[in-house]
Design a protein around this motif. Sequence first.
Motif, PDB file in Angstrom:
ATOM      1  N   UNK A   1       0.846  -1.193   0.000  1.00 14.53           N
ATOM      2  CA  UNK A   1       0.000   0.000   0.000  1.00 14.53           C
ATOM      3  C   UNK A   1       0.877   1.237   0.000  1.00 14.53           C
ATOM      4  N   UNK A   2       0.429   2.280  -0.702  1.00 12.85           N
ATOM      5  CA  UNK A   2       1.232   3.495  -0.836  1.00 12.85           C
ATOM      6  C   UNK A   2       1.026   4.458   0.323  1.00 12.85           C
ATOM      7  N   UNK A   3       0.070   4.171   1.212  1.00 12.25           N
ATOM      8  CA  UNK A   3      -0.175   4.998   2.389  1.00 12.25           C
ATOM      9  C   UNK A   3      -0.589   4.092   3.536  1.00 12.25           C
ATOM     10  N   UNK A   4      -0.211   4.500   4.724  1.00  9.41           N
ATOM     11  CA  UNK A   4      -0.576   3.742   5.922  1.00  9.41           C
ATOM     12  C   UNK A   4      -1.339   4.666   6.855  1.00  9.41           C
ATOM     13  N   UNK A   5      -2.580   4.312   7.176  1.00  9.65           N
ATOM     14  CA  UNK A   5      -3.405   5.132   8.060  1.00  9.65           C
ATOM     15  C   UNK A   5      -3.152   4.735   9.511  1.00  9.65           C
ATOM     16  N   UNK A   6      -2.874   5.737  10.343  1.00  7.71           N
ATOM     17  CA  UNK A   6      -2.704   5.489  11.773  1.00  7.71           C
ATOM     18  C   UNK A   6      -3.423   6.593  12.549  1.00  7.71           C
ATOM     19  N   UNK A   7      -3.655   6.361  13.815  1.00 11.01           N
ATOM     20  CA  UNK A   7      -4.237   7.364  14.700  1.00 11.01           C
ATOM     21  C   UNK A   7      -3.135   8.002  15.535  1.00 11.01           C
ATOM     22  N   UNK A   8      -3.135   9.338  15.545  1.00 12.48           N
ATOM     23  CA  UNK A   8      -2.191  10.098  16.345  1.00 12.48           C
ATOM     24  C   UNK A   8      -2.943  11.181  17.095  1.00 12.48           C
ATOM     25  N   UNK A   9      -2.799  11.219  18.392  1.00 14.29           N
ATOM     26  CA  UNK A   9      -3.393  12.283  19.209  1.00 14.29           C
ATOM     27  C   UNK A   9      -4.879  12.465  18.896  1.00 14.29           C
ATOM     28  N   UNK A  10      -5.575  11.359  18.624  1.00 15.80           N
ATOM     29  CA  UNK A  10      -6.999  11.420  18.337  1.00 15.80           C
ATOM     30  C   UNK A  10      -7.342  11.815  16.917  1.00 15.80           C
ATOM     31  N   UNK A  11      -6.354  11.933  16.051  1.00 14.43           N
ATOM     32  CA  UNK A  11      -6.571  12.310  14.653  1.00 14.43           C
ATOM     33  C   UNK A  11      -6.109  11.192  13.730  1.00 14.43           C
ATOM     34  N   UNK A  12      -6.798  11.071  12.592  1.00 14.16           N
ATOM     35  CA  UNK A  12      -6.385  10.114  11.565  1.00 14.16           C
ATOM     36  C   UNK A  12      -5.378  10.800  10.641  1.00 14.16           C
ATOM     37  N   UNK A  13      -4.225  10.178  10.470  1.00 12.23           N
ATOM     38  CA  UNK A  13      -3.223  10.708   9.551  1.00 12.23           C
ATOM     39  C   UNK A  13      -2.765   9.584   8.631  1.00 12.23           C
ATOM     40  N   UNK A  14      -2.196   9.971   7.514  1.00  8.62           N
ATOM     41  CA  UNK A  14      -1.678   9.011   6.545  1.00  8.62           C
ATOM     42  C   UNK A  14      -0.174   9.176   6.423  1.00  8.62           C
ATOM     43  N   UNK A  15       0.543   8.081   6.589  1.00  6.69           N
ATOM     44  CA  UNK A  15       1.973   8.053   6.307  1.00  6.69           C
ATOM     45  C   UNK A  15       2.133   7.641   4.850  1.00  6.69           C
ATOM     46  N   UNK A  16       2.755   8.496   4.069  1.00  4.47           N
ATOM     47  CA  UNK A  16       2.801   8.293   2.623  1.00  4.47           C
ATOM     48  C   UNK A  16       4.136   7.708   2.191  1.00  4.47           C
ATOM     49  N   UNK A  17       4.072   6.799   1.235  1.00  2.00           N
ATOM     50  CA  UNK A  17       5.284   6.170   0.723  1.00  2.00           C
ATOM     51  C   UNK A  17       6.235   7.185   0.111  1.00  2.00           C
ATOM     52  N   UNK A  18       5.709   8.336  -0.276  1.00  6.72           N
ATOM     53  CA  UNK A  18       6.542   9.398  -0.854  1.00  6.72           C
ATOM     54  C   UNK A  18       7.250  10.223   0.212  1.00  6.72           C
ATOM     55  N   UNK A  19       7.288   9.716   1.452  1.00  7.95           N
ATOM     56  CA  UNK A  19       8.041  10.321   2.566  1.00  7.95           C
ATOM     57  C   UNK A  19       7.414  11.628   3.055  1.00  7.95           C
ATOM     58  N   UNK A  20       6.101  11.629   3.156  1.00  2.46           N
ATOM     59  CA  UNK A  20       5.371  12.786   3.682  1.00  2.46           C
ATOM     60  C   UNK A  20       4.232  12.276   4.547  1.00  2.46           C
ATOM     61  N   UNK A  21       3.656  13.182   5.317  1.00  2.00           N
ATOM     62  CA  UNK A  21       2.485  12.867   6.134  1.00  2.00           C
ATOM     63  C   UNK A  21       1.322  13.717   5.654  1.00  2.00           C
ATOM     64  N   UNK A  22       0.123  13.129   5.633  1.00  2.00           N
ATOM     65  CA  UNK A  22      -1.080  13.865   5.249  1.00  2.00           C
ATOM     66  C   UNK A  22      -2.069  13.822   6.391  1.00  2.00           C
ATOM     67  N   UNK A  23      -2.575  14.996   6.767  1.00  2.00           N
ATOM     68  CA  UNK A  23      -3.582  15.146   7.820  1.00  2.00           C
ATOM     69  C   UNK A  23      -4.898  15.502   7.151  1.00  2.00           C
ATOM     70  N   UNK A  24      -5.780  14.533   6.931  1.00  2.00           N
ATOM     71  CA  UNK A  24      -7.003  14.790   6.155  1.00  2.00           C
ATOM     72  C   UNK A  24      -7.896  15.876   6.749  1.00  2.00           C
TER      73      UNK A  24
END
Length: 216
Positions: A1-24
């Motif tokens: 998968x090109x992104x991994x969804x995890x929970x941080x501090x009560x928020x859903x964030x995506x760890x991206x294979x392109x070496x960035x983080x996305x906060x939806x």
Amino acid sequence: MSAREIDLAGERVLLLAQKALYWPHASMLVIADIHFGKAASFRAQGVPVPRGTTTQNLEGLDALMAIYPTREIVFLGDFLHARAAHASATVAAMLAWRRRHPALRLTLVRGNHDMRAGDPSAALGITMVDEPHTVGPFSFCHHPDVAAAGYVLAGHVHPVYLLASRLDSLRLPCFLVGPTRMILPSFGAFTGGYVISPDVHERVYVTSGEAMHCVR
């Protein structure tokens, strides 16, 4: 998968294979250690290194924004590598990119290289802040060990993880996720890496550039 969804501090964030983080929730990309102008800095010292890294970095940002709706990019320090990063060709490429994204908010948390290089051109319309820069549950920093009110998202280390077998080994950029902080991999196209040794409370997500994997 090109992104991994995890929970941080009560928020859903995506760890991206392109070496960035996305906060939806905030439509925000978080980028660490892009080091614009690093190759130009080496060439200014007479070191023969490849050209085109600025264009590669900008194209990488465009590719992410084409997938993830983005209102703001937060850079976690080391936006510019050195004073040589103010070279006219580097600045011209960044200004041309900025003109294509006039409504995009850009925020830079000053890092140690930014202190030496100086702030980027005012024409780029970047909001400059010092660490920690807290938004919602997150404190955006350059250095991982800054005391902050929120969950720390930081860079500076350029973390990589060593995958080894009896016959071979491989160093991959990684996200180091702990109870109170995360260290993001370096986004820049011409940056090295530091092999990390996670403690028992930290998770490691490595990226091959195309896929994300949790290795511990």
